[in-house]
Design a protein around this motif. Structure first.
Motif, PDB file in Angstrom:
ATOM      1  N   THR A  34       0.847  -1.188   0.000  1.00 45.93           N
ATOM      2  CA  THR A  34       0.000   0.000   0.000  1.00 45.93           C
ATOM      3  C   THR A  34       0.882   1.236   0.000  1.00 45.93           C
ATOM      4  OG1 THR A  34      -1.715  -1.154   1.231  1.00 45.93           O
ATOM      5  CG2 THR A  34      -1.773   1.247   1.301  1.00 45.93           C
ATOM      6  N   LYS A  35       0.533   2.204  -0.833  1.00 47.51           N
ATOM      7  CA  LYS A  35       1.271   3.461  -0.834  1.00 47.51           C
ATOM      8  C   LYS A  35       0.283   4.610  -0.784  1.00 47.51           C
ATOM      9  CE  LYS A  35       4.548   6.412  -1.074  1.00 47.51           C
ATOM     10  NZ  LYS A  35       5.568   6.537  -0.009  1.00 47.51           N
ATOM     11  N   ILE A  36       0.422   5.417   0.242  1.00 50.56           N
ATOM     12  CA  ILE A  36      -0.470   6.562   0.417  1.00 50.56           C
ATOM     13  C   ILE A  36       0.369   7.825   0.445  1.00 50.56           C
ATOM     14  CG2 ILE A  36      -2.125   7.641   1.982  1.00 50.56           C
ATOM     15  CD1 ILE A  36      -2.892   4.795   2.860  1.00 50.56           C
ATOM     16  N   PHE A  37       0.000   8.794  -0.359  1.00 46.55           N
ATOM     17  CA  PHE A  37       0.682  10.083  -0.349  1.00 46.55           C
ATOM     18  C   PHE A  37      -0.063  11.045   0.562  1.00 46.55           C
ATOM     19  CE2 PHE A  37       1.844   8.444  -4.588  1.00 46.55           C
ATOM     20  CZ  PHE A  37       3.226   8.513  -4.470  1.00 46.55           C
ATOM     21  N   GLY A  38       0.669  11.957   1.149  1.00 47.88           N
ATOM     22  CA  GLY A  38       0.034  12.955   2.001  1.00 47.88           C
ATOM     23  C   GLY A  38       0.703  12.982   3.363  1.00 47.88           C
ATOM     24  N   ARG A  39       0.202  13.844   4.243  1.00 49.67           N
ATOM     25  CA  ARG A  39       0.803  13.956   5.568  1.00 49.67           C
ATOM     26  C   ARG A  39       0.327  12.818   6.456  1.00 49.67           C
ATOM     27  NH1 ARG A  39      -0.788  18.509   8.278  1.00 49.67           N
ATOM     28  NH2 ARG A  39       0.340  17.605  10.010  1.00 49.67           N
ATOM     29  N   ARG A  40       1.253  12.264   7.215  1.00 49.17           N
ATOM     30  CA  ARG A  40       0.980  11.146   8.118  1.00 49.17           C
ATOM     31  C   ARG A  40       0.157  10.063   7.416  1.00 49.17           C
ATOM     32  NH1 ARG A  40      -1.722  11.790  12.649  1.00 49.17           N
ATOM     33  NH2 ARG A  40      -2.799  13.734  12.160  1.00 49.17           N
ATOM     34  N   PRO A  41       0.747   9.424   6.441  1.00 58.31           N
ATOM     35  CA  PRO A  41      -0.008   8.459   5.619  1.00 58.31           C
ATOM     36  C   PRO A  41      -0.494   7.240   6.398  1.00 58.31           C
ATOM     37  CG  PRO A  41       2.338   8.426   5.072  1.00 58.31           C
ATOM     38  CD  PRO A  41       2.131   9.590   5.975  1.00 58.31           C
ATOM     39  N   VAL A  46       9.107  -0.989  -6.184  1.00 53.28           N
ATOM     40  CA  VAL A  46       9.943  -2.177  -6.353  1.00 53.28           C
ATOM     41  C   VAL A  46      11.427  -1.840  -6.254  1.00 53.28           C
ATOM     42  CG1 VAL A  46      10.540  -4.049  -7.922  1.00 53.28           C
ATOM     43  CG2 VAL A  46       8.167  -3.319  -7.695  1.00 53.28           C
ATOM     44  N   ASN A  47      11.831  -0.674  -6.794  1.00 58.97           N
ATOM     45  CA  ASN A  47      13.249  -0.328  -6.652  1.00 58.97           C
ATOM     46  C   ASN A  47      13.460   0.779  -5.616  1.00 58.97           C
ATOM     47  OD1 ASN A  47      12.254   1.784  -8.104  1.00 58.97           O
ATOM     48  ND2 ASN A  47      13.823   1.763  -9.680  1.00 58.97           N
ATOM     49  N   GLY A  48      12.474   0.964  -4.770  1.00 62.35           N
ATOM     50  CA  GLY A  48      12.670   1.851  -3.632  1.00 62.35           C
ATOM     51  C   GLY A  48      12.695   3.325  -3.965  1.00 62.35           C
ATOM     52  N   LEU A  49      12.273   3.703  -5.167  1.00 63.86           N
ATOM     53  CA  LEU A  49      12.154   5.136  -5.441  1.00 63.86           C
ATOM     54  C   LEU A  49      11.050   5.712  -4.560  1.00 63.86           C
ATOM     55  CD1 LEU A  49      12.545   5.308  -9.335  1.00 63.86           C
ATOM     56  CD2 LEU A  49      14.174   6.030  -7.595  1.00 63.86           C
ATOM     57  N   LEU A  50      10.103   4.849  -4.201  1.00 70.69           N
ATOM     58  CA  LEU A  50       9.089   5.226  -3.217  1.00 70.69           C
ATOM     59  C   LEU A  50       9.094   4.163  -2.123  1.00 70.69           C
ATOM     60  CD1 LEU A  50       6.126   6.202  -5.561  1.00 70.69           C
ATOM     61  CD2 LEU A  50       7.557   7.753  -4.235  1.00 70.69           C
ATOM     62  N   GLU A  51       8.839   4.596  -0.898  1.00 66.94           N
ATOM     63  CA  GLU A  51       8.814   3.641   0.198  1.00 66.94           C
ATOM     64  C   GLU A  51       7.372   3.259   0.477  1.00 66.94           C
ATOM     65  OE1 GLU A  51      10.896   5.030   3.604  1.00 66.94           O
ATOM     66  OE2 GLU A  51      10.536   3.195   4.730  1.00 66.94           O
ATOM     67  N   PRO A  52       7.061   1.953   0.523  1.00 67.56           N
ATOM     68  CA  PRO A  52       5.672   1.549   0.769  1.00 67.56           C
ATOM     69  C   PRO A  52       5.198   2.064   2.122  1.00 67.56           C
ATOM     70  CG  PRO A  52       7.040  -0.347   0.217  1.00 67.56           C
ATOM     71  CD  PRO A  52       7.960   0.811   0.373  1.00 67.56           C
ATOM     72  N   THR A  53       3.916   2.395   2.192  1.00 69.55           N
ATOM     73  CA  THR A  53       3.346   2.831   3.461  1.00 69.55           C
ATOM     74  C   THR A  53       3.005   1.619   4.316  1.00 69.55           C
ATOM     75  OG1 THR A  53       2.309   4.536   2.118  1.00 69.55           O
ATOM     76  CG2 THR A  53       1.707   4.483   4.425  1.00 69.55           C
ATOM     77  N   ALA A  54       2.592   0.551   3.650  1.00 69.09           N
ATOM     78  CA  ALA A  54       2.303  -0.689   4.375  1.00 69.09           C
ATOM     79  C   ALA A  54       2.532  -1.856   3.434  1.00 69.09           C
ATOM     80  CB  ALA A  54       0.863  -0.690   4.882  1.00 69.09           C
ATOM     81  N   GLY A  55       2.645  -3.044   4.003  1.00 66.68           N
ATOM     82  CA  GLY A  55       2.846  -4.228   3.186  1.00 66.68           C
ATOM     83  C   GLY A  55       4.316  -4.549   3.022  1.00 66.68           C
TER      84      GLY A  55
END
Ligand SMILES: Nc1ncnc2c1ncn2[C@@H]1O[C@H](COP(=O)(O)OP(=O)(O)OP(=O)(O)O)[C@@H](O)[C@H]1O
Ligand SMILES: [Mg+2]
Lengths: 411, 310
Positions: free
Chosen positions: A10-17, A72-81
């Motif tokens: 799960t990836k959520i953008f925003g403050r305190r995801p 998958v390559n960590g350009l973004l960090e998952p919020t959960a999972g």
């Protein structure tokens, strides 16, 4: 072990995801999160990509494809999972670990190529190795090899600006190949190209893949591209994966109305193959059998023709009702001489190429394997009905509970 | 009628200036000495050669980075400065601008990079730059004189303060505007932030950064003239002198000298970081790369008798 394995990603953008994760668990919708200023870009994605597979993620703009691939390559960090690459958890790697992952395991091809305009094609192709600290001689060699693989021999000294779009993306591909990673991420890699060039690039990728057997996570919003390239396809909608399956499964057993609406205007004749629509060969008779057995078979299966096969299951020809009746009347113990007018096709032949054969022959098409043995038949009616979009009543797949009126209307 | 009491900001500023003057004399002297030394030495160096020879060298430089036409303009312009008998003050102004630019660039590029990479730094730096840019120059000439007395040093310092902002701003902009996908490519292949800065952001942001440096120089030149008010040597001193004596002729000639210097510096720095196919430098590089390509082609195909006759 899968090359990539995502569980509940799960990836959520925003403050305190993390708030959003909690809300989603409690059953909140994407719209409710939006009101809180949170964008749920990927919601609870679970999938795996097997080594050597082309796994396509397909969805409309904004459905979260890019976000998914960037986890998958960590350009973004998952919020959960969790996300495993080669069995190692890469969800919360420190910077050095991330760099190692990107240098050694996962490379990427970009939609707008993302070449360095001030460097030559050769230097661009060698870029990943340069970052890795590979010596100049070695990386030049690797870059030249990779450029050769994508058909750009001798272009190493030019600047990217001197190349056409298709050639530039070949450089992007060469850069990823030269990096030597097993996994390649391709985010809409061909979407910026003209249709013809695009088709060429798809062919090239399939060709390369046949040689190299990389693990490819390919993103596209073009269903035809997805169907051409993907061993398996994940359909995304509003951040969720709604179905994972082969092209044929997606076409013939759409999991939701959304998917069936999506696949409604696919050119099915190019996606479906003879193997996907063929039926079990039942109206078949051995060449040594007699005419009475033939008549019995025909009445059992209510058909006017039978395929005649030899002991090795090779197709000899076809016999028709009239000729069989005539043989019985004459008291013959042998089948009438089979007509040779039977089209034989391989299971991989796309439907589009079957229509000519079907038009020329009255008999069903015989689907034969590479040894020539009969594996299936395609009666002409089957061919026609395969073109129709499947619907709930026909193939028995349940319709989505949130059945939406537009999906029905679009058919 | 004033309901609102006067908040003594001015007095505060004065106290701060006094405090610095009283407590940091070593620092102030060090800055003052080094700027006086640098600008003075550079002027001496420029004055070492006969004026016409130096003018010719400037022209060659112009041809190298820009074009023949520009070289001719430079030669004529410099000759005009010599004939107006303001060559030495012109060289003093040039030295002051060059030293100030050097320092401004050394400060502004790292600050610009930090601001581009870090939103907090950016948020702090921006109002400071606004303040520096909009505060009338004559106002901060006063403390500058208190700190550094007269000579090159106050001129250099005032010039740095005045010309710094565009250097920082355009460096930040240059780096921020680099195509995000290209930067992402650097990350995706495992580049460190230093590798990405050196290999992608700086080279791709270079045209904008050079535009910033160009602005630094142009603002520096205009400030170097203002610095004439605080006795900094050079064309500015002549201009302010002419103002005091209402001497149109002298003022015009010094002003013209400044214009020529300005165009010279502007076109020169404008050409760096931009493709200038007409320049001799570009022609030379083309020849070099053609040679290299030829050599590469030969090494690829060492077929005897197929040599290219050149
Ligand atoms: N850095 C970000 N900050 C906030 N929201 C973002 C960010 N990146 C993406 N989003 C949002 O996440 C959602 C999914 O975006 P994403 O780019 O993954 O979609 P996509 O499927 O790749 O679409 P496209 O086909 O347009 O590339 C969108 O609503 C987008 O606005
Ligand atoms: Mg995208």
């Amino acid at each position: 072990m899968p090359a990539i394995e995502a569980t509940g990603l799960t990836k959520i953008f925003g403050r305190r995801p993390q708030r959003g994760v909690k809300m989603l668990r409690e059953g909140a919708t994407r719209e409710q999160l939006m009101k809180e200023g949170l964008t749920a870009a990927v919601i609870d994605a679970t999938f795996d990509v097997q080594p050597g597979e082309i796994f396509v993620v397909m969805g409309l703009s904004g459905s979260g494809k890019s976000t998914l691939i960037r986890n998958v390559n960590g350009l973004l960090e998952p919020t959960a999972g969790t996300l495993l690459v080669d069995g190692d958890d890469v969800t919360h790697l420190p910077p050095a670990g991330l760099r190692a992952l990107r240098r050694n395991k996962v490379s990427m091809v970009f939609q707008h190529f993302a070449l360095l305009p001030h460097r030559t094609v050769g230097e661009n192709a060698a870029y990943a190795l340069e970052l890795k600290g590979v010596s100049k001689a070695d990386r030049e060699k690797a870059a030249e090899e990779a450029l050769g693989m994508v058909g750009l021999d001798g272009w190493g000294g030019h600047l990217p600006s001197e190349l056409s779009g298709g050639m530039r993306q070949r450089v992007g591909l060469a850069r990823a190949l030269a990096a030597g990673t097993e996994i390649m991420l391709m985010d809409e890699a061909f979407s910026a190209l003209d249709p013809l060039i695009r088709k060429e690039m798809q062919d090239q990728l399939l060709e390369l893949q046949a040689d190299l057997g990389k693990t490819i996570l390919f993103i596209t919003h073009d269903l035809n591209e997805a169907m051409r390239l993907g061993d398996r396809i994940a359909m995304m909608r509003d951040g969720k994966i709604v179905q994972i399956g082969t092209a044929e499964q997606i076409l013939n057993e759409p999991a939701t109305d959304y998917v069936s609406q999506f696949v409604a205007d696919v050119d099915r004749t190019r996606v479906l193959t003879a193997g996907a629509v063929m039926e079990r060969p039942v109206a078949v008779i051995g060449s040594e059998s007699g005419p009475r057995a033939a008549r019995k078979l025909m009445s059992e299966h209510q058909t006017s023709s039978l395929l005649v096969v030899g002991r090795d299951r090779k197709v000899v020809g076809v016999v028709w009702e009239d000729d069989v009746a005539e043989a019985i009347r004459q008291g013959s113990d042998n089948l009438p001489r089979p007509s040779r007018a039977v089209a034989q096709v391989s299971p991989e032949t796309p439907l589009a190429e079957l229509f000519g054969d079907a038009a020329e022959n009255r008999s069903p098409l015989a689907v034969v394997n590479e040894k020539g043995a009969l594996v299936g038949v395609i009666p002409r009616v089957t061919l026609l009905s395969a073109l129709a979009v499947p619907n709930g009543s026909e193939n028995g797949t349940s319709t989505d509970s949130e059945a939406d009126a537009t999906a029905g209307g679009a058919r | 009628m004033s309901f609102i009491p006067h908040i003594p900001l001015g007095a505060g500023a004065e106290a701060a200036v006094d405090w610095i003057k009283a407590n940091l004399p070593v620092v102030l002297d060090a800055i003052s000495d080094s700027f006086n030394f640098l600008a003075g030495e550079l002027t001496d160096l420029l004055m070492l050669l006969p004026a016409l020879v130096l003018a010719a060298l400037f022209a060659v430089l112009g041809a190298w980075v820009r074009s023949w036409k520009f070289a001719i303009f430079v030669l004529l312009g410099m000759t005009l400065i010599i004939s107006m008998e303001v060559w030495e003050p012109a060289m003093q102004t040039l030295s002051m601008v060059l030293v100030a630019t050097l320092v401004a660039v050394i400060i502004s590029i790292p600050v610009g990079i930090l601001a581009a990479k870090n939103a907090t730094v950016s948020a702090i730096v921006r109002p400071v730059l606004d303040f520096m840019q909009t505060m009338p120059a004559l106002v901060y000439l006063v403390p500058v004189v208190i700190f550094f007395s007269i000579g090159f040093a106050p001129g250099v310092v005032a010039t740095i303060i005045f010309s710094l902002p565009p250097g920082v701003r355009l460096t930040e902009l240059g780096i921020r505007q680099v195509d995000s996908e290209t930067v992402e490519a650097g990350e995706a292949f495992g580049g460190t932030s230093g590798q990405i800065l050196r290999g992608i952001q700086l080279p791709l942001g270079l045209p904008t950064i050079m535009a910033g440096i160009n602005q630094v120089i142009m603002l520096g030149l205009s400030m170097a003239v203002m610095a004439g008010f605080v006795g900094a040597p050079g064309l500015g001193k002549i201009v302010t002198g002419a103002l005091a004596t209402v001497d149109v002729a002298v003022g015009f000639e010094a002003g013209l000298g400044i214009v020529i210097l300005a165009i010279f510096l502007d076109r020169l720095t404008g050409a760096i970081g931009q493709p200038t196919p007409g320049s001799i430098g570009a022609a030379w590089r083309r020849r070099q790369s053609a040679k290299a390509e030829l050599a590469a082609a030969k090494s690829r195909r060492p077929a005897p008798g197929a040599g290219v006759g050149v």
